[in-house]
Design an enzyme around this catalytic site. Structure first.
Site, PDB file in Angstrom:
ATOM      1  N   LYS A   6     -11.074  23.790  18.050  1.00  0.00           N
ATOM      2  CA  LYS A   6      -9.895  24.644  17.881  1.00  0.00           C
ATOM      3  C   LYS A   6      -9.289  24.368  16.515  1.00  0.00           C
ATOM      4  O   LYS A   6      -9.442  23.290  15.933  1.00  0.00           O
ATOM      5  CB  LYS A   6      -8.862  24.401  18.986  1.00  0.00           C
ATOM      6  CG  LYS A   6      -8.169  23.027  18.976  1.00  0.00           C
ATOM      7  CD  LYS A   6      -6.956  22.928  18.076  1.00  0.00           C
ATOM      8  CE  LYS A   6      -6.403  21.507  18.019  1.00  0.00           C
ATOM      9  NZ  LYS A   6      -5.371  21.305  16.969  1.00  0.00           N
ATOM     10  N   PRO A  17     -16.535  16.933  14.500  1.00  0.00           N
ATOM     11  CA  PRO A  17     -16.155  15.582  14.057  1.00  0.00           C
ATOM     12  C   PRO A  17     -15.120  14.965  14.990  1.00  0.00           C
ATOM     13  O   PRO A  17     -14.275  15.679  15.552  1.00  0.00           O
ATOM     14  CB  PRO A  17     -15.560  15.818  12.662  1.00  0.00           C
ATOM     15  CG  PRO A  17     -16.091  17.129  12.219  1.00  0.00           C
ATOM     16  CD  PRO A  17     -16.290  17.953  13.456  1.00  0.00           C
ATOM     17  N   VAL A  18     -15.185  13.656  15.165  1.00  0.00           N
ATOM     18  CA  VAL A  18     -14.228  12.970  16.045  1.00  0.00           C
ATOM     19  C   VAL A  18     -12.946  12.653  15.272  1.00  0.00           C
ATOM     20  O   VAL A  18     -12.963  12.521  14.045  1.00  0.00           O
ATOM     21  CB  VAL A  18     -14.834  11.674  16.641  1.00  0.00           C
ATOM     22  CG1 VAL A  18     -16.042  11.998  17.494  1.00  0.00           C
ATOM     23  CG2 VAL A  18     -15.208  10.690  15.546  1.00  0.00           C
ATOM     24  N   GLY A  36      -8.467  16.425  14.452  1.00  0.00           N
ATOM     25  CA  GLY A  36      -7.464  17.472  14.607  1.00  0.00           C
ATOM     26  C   GLY A  36      -8.069  18.780  15.071  1.00  0.00           C
ATOM     27  O   GLY A  36      -7.449  19.838  14.992  1.00  0.00           O
ATOM     28  N   LEU A  37      -9.323  18.708  15.600  1.00  0.00           N
ATOM     29  CA  LEU A  37     -10.044  19.905  16.039  1.00  0.00           C
ATOM     30  C   LEU A  37     -10.228  19.945  17.561  1.00  0.00           C
ATOM     31  O   LEU A  37     -10.937  20.809  18.080  1.00  0.00           O
ATOM     32  CB  LEU A  37     -11.413  19.973  15.354  1.00  0.00           C
ATOM     33  CG  LEU A  37     -11.384  20.065  13.822  1.00  0.00           C
ATOM     34  CD1 LEU A  37     -12.795  19.962  13.252  1.00  0.00           C
ATOM     35  CD2 LEU A  37     -10.717  21.361  13.366  1.00  0.00           C
ATOM     36  N   ALA A  38      -9.619  18.994  18.257  1.00  0.00           N
ATOM     37  CA  ALA A  38      -9.640  18.962  19.732  1.00  0.00           C
ATOM     38  C   ALA A  38     -11.039  18.812  20.311  1.00  0.00           C
ATOM     39  O   ALA A  38     -11.322  19.338  21.385  1.00  0.00           O
ATOM     40  CB  ALA A  38      -8.942  20.186  20.326  1.00  0.00           C
ATOM     41  N   GLY A  61     -12.604  16.169  21.670  1.00  0.00           N
ATOM     42  CA  GLY A  61     -12.581  15.488  22.968  1.00  0.00           C
ATOM     43  C   GLY A  61     -11.930  16.335  24.045  1.00  0.00           C
ATOM     44  O   GLY A  61     -12.402  16.391  25.186  1.00  0.00           O
ATOM     45  N   SER A 118     -11.810  19.606  24.098  1.00  0.00           N
ATOM     46  CA  SER A 118     -12.704  20.718  24.416  1.00  0.00           C
ATOM     47  C   SER A 118     -13.847  20.251  25.315  1.00  0.00           C
ATOM     48  O   SER A 118     -14.274  20.974  26.226  1.00  0.00           O
ATOM     49  CB  SER A 118     -13.248  21.339  23.131  1.00  0.00           C
ATOM     50  OG  SER A 118     -13.847  22.587  23.383  1.00  0.00           O
ATOM     51  N   ASP A 178      -4.115  19.133  24.583  1.00  0.00           N
ATOM     52  CA  ASP A 178      -4.873  20.320  24.166  1.00  0.00           C
ATOM     53  C   ASP A 178      -5.873  20.812  25.215  1.00  0.00           C
ATOM     54  O   ASP A 178      -6.489  21.861  25.031  1.00  0.00           O
ATOM     55  CB  ASP A 178      -5.647  20.032  22.873  1.00  0.00           C
ATOM     56  CG  ASP A 178      -4.736  19.922  21.659  1.00  0.00           C
ATOM     57  OD1 ASP A 178      -3.646  20.526  21.678  1.00  0.00           O
ATOM     58  OD2 ASP A 178      -5.113  19.220  20.699  1.00  0.00           O
TER      59      ASP A 178
END
Length: 287
Positions: A10, A94-95, A98-100, A102, A104, A136
């Protein structure tokens, strides 16, 4: 029996913080959407009542620290499932970015177990479970575009945003989300215009959308991590129509409607940033 599920990343189109809540969390209002960078998860039923996590990434824990593990455990407990599950995670997001990623994965787990065990639970109920796992996760259950309020539990779905290319860039640092929120000065916030962003999405107006991206956490993360601000400057200077940090960072993204410009933006970050991706705005899971 085995099922597979995609877990898309995200990004935030807006992120606003309205107040500090009595429960210690912050009252947020943000618009989030998905991009076509996704983890891929496989789910295999086990006779023994246990949860196994298998991943190709050394950064993915295989125990209760893993949000997919926690989602499976909570799902099994909620619906009194006595069978076990093996979850394989092919990690592409990537862990700590800031892309959620985990979150997701956790949402994909809820959707997959619902399918695997033929329970026909509505997405709204899965989202209620997701709120107990992470802020999230509820949004990620829907795989869509939405306004998210409260501390992540109040979700209003929107249309998919205008189609465009997204260049994601994550520096090799970690950002502590609790620390960023703790250091945020609520009296010194320039609030994004959430309503105008909603209007731009509903009107499929790309130009208006690029004018109203906003993230109040940028100023805090930039103060702690100068390289995140430098990535934003590089993307701007290489031709992005708009640039924003996602979540509490450190990933920054730039938008363009032209593939050739997306490649130029990508090339401007080579050697400066290790993890860079050219993806498409998704907005809902087409698969």
């Amino acid at each position: 029996m085995q099922v597979f599920e995609k877990a898309p990343a995200k990004i935030n189109l807006t992120l606003d913080v309205l107040s500090k809540r009595p429960d210690g969390y912050h009252e947020v209002e943000m618009i989030m959407t998905t991009v076509d960078l996704a983890d891929r998860l496989g789910f295999t039923e086990l006779d023994e009542d246990k949860i196994e996590i298998i991943s190709d990434s050394k950064y993915v824990p295989n125990d209760k620290r893993n949000l997919a593990y926690r989602a499976a455990a909570l799902f099994k407990k909620t619906y009194q499932i006595k069978k076990g599950i093996r979850i394989t995670i092919d990690k592409y997001i990537p862990v700590s970015a800031g892309l959620a990623g985990g979150s997701s994965d956790a949402a994909a787990t809820l959707r997959a177990l619902n399918q695997l065990w033929s329970l026909n639970i509505p997405a709204s109920e899965l989202a209620d479970i997701g709120v107990q796992i992470g802020s999230d996760v509820a949004f990620c259950v829907y795989n869509s575009t939405a306004v998210v309020r409260g501390r992540g539990e109040i979700i209003t779905e929107l249309s998919a945003p205008p189609a465009c290319w997204v260049v994601l860039a994550k520096p090799s640092i970690g950002v502590s989300t609790p620390t960023v929120f703790q250091d945020l000065n609520l009296a010194d916030i320039k609030h994004p215009n959430t309503e105008l962003m909603i209007s731009s999405i509903e009107a499929d107006d790309y130009q208006l959308m690029t004018q109203h991206l906003g993230n109040v956490l940028e100023q805090v993360t930039f103060a702690h991590h100068q390289e995140v601000a430098q990535i934003k400057d590089r993307l701007k200077n290489s031709g992005a129509d708009a640039v924003l940090m996602s979540g509490s960072g450190p990933t920054v993204y730039g938008l363009t409607r032209h593939q050739s410009r997306a490649k130029r933006m990508y090339n401007s970050l080579r050697g400066f940033c290790q993890e860079v991706f050219i993806v498409r705005m998704l907005g809902y899971d087409k698969t």
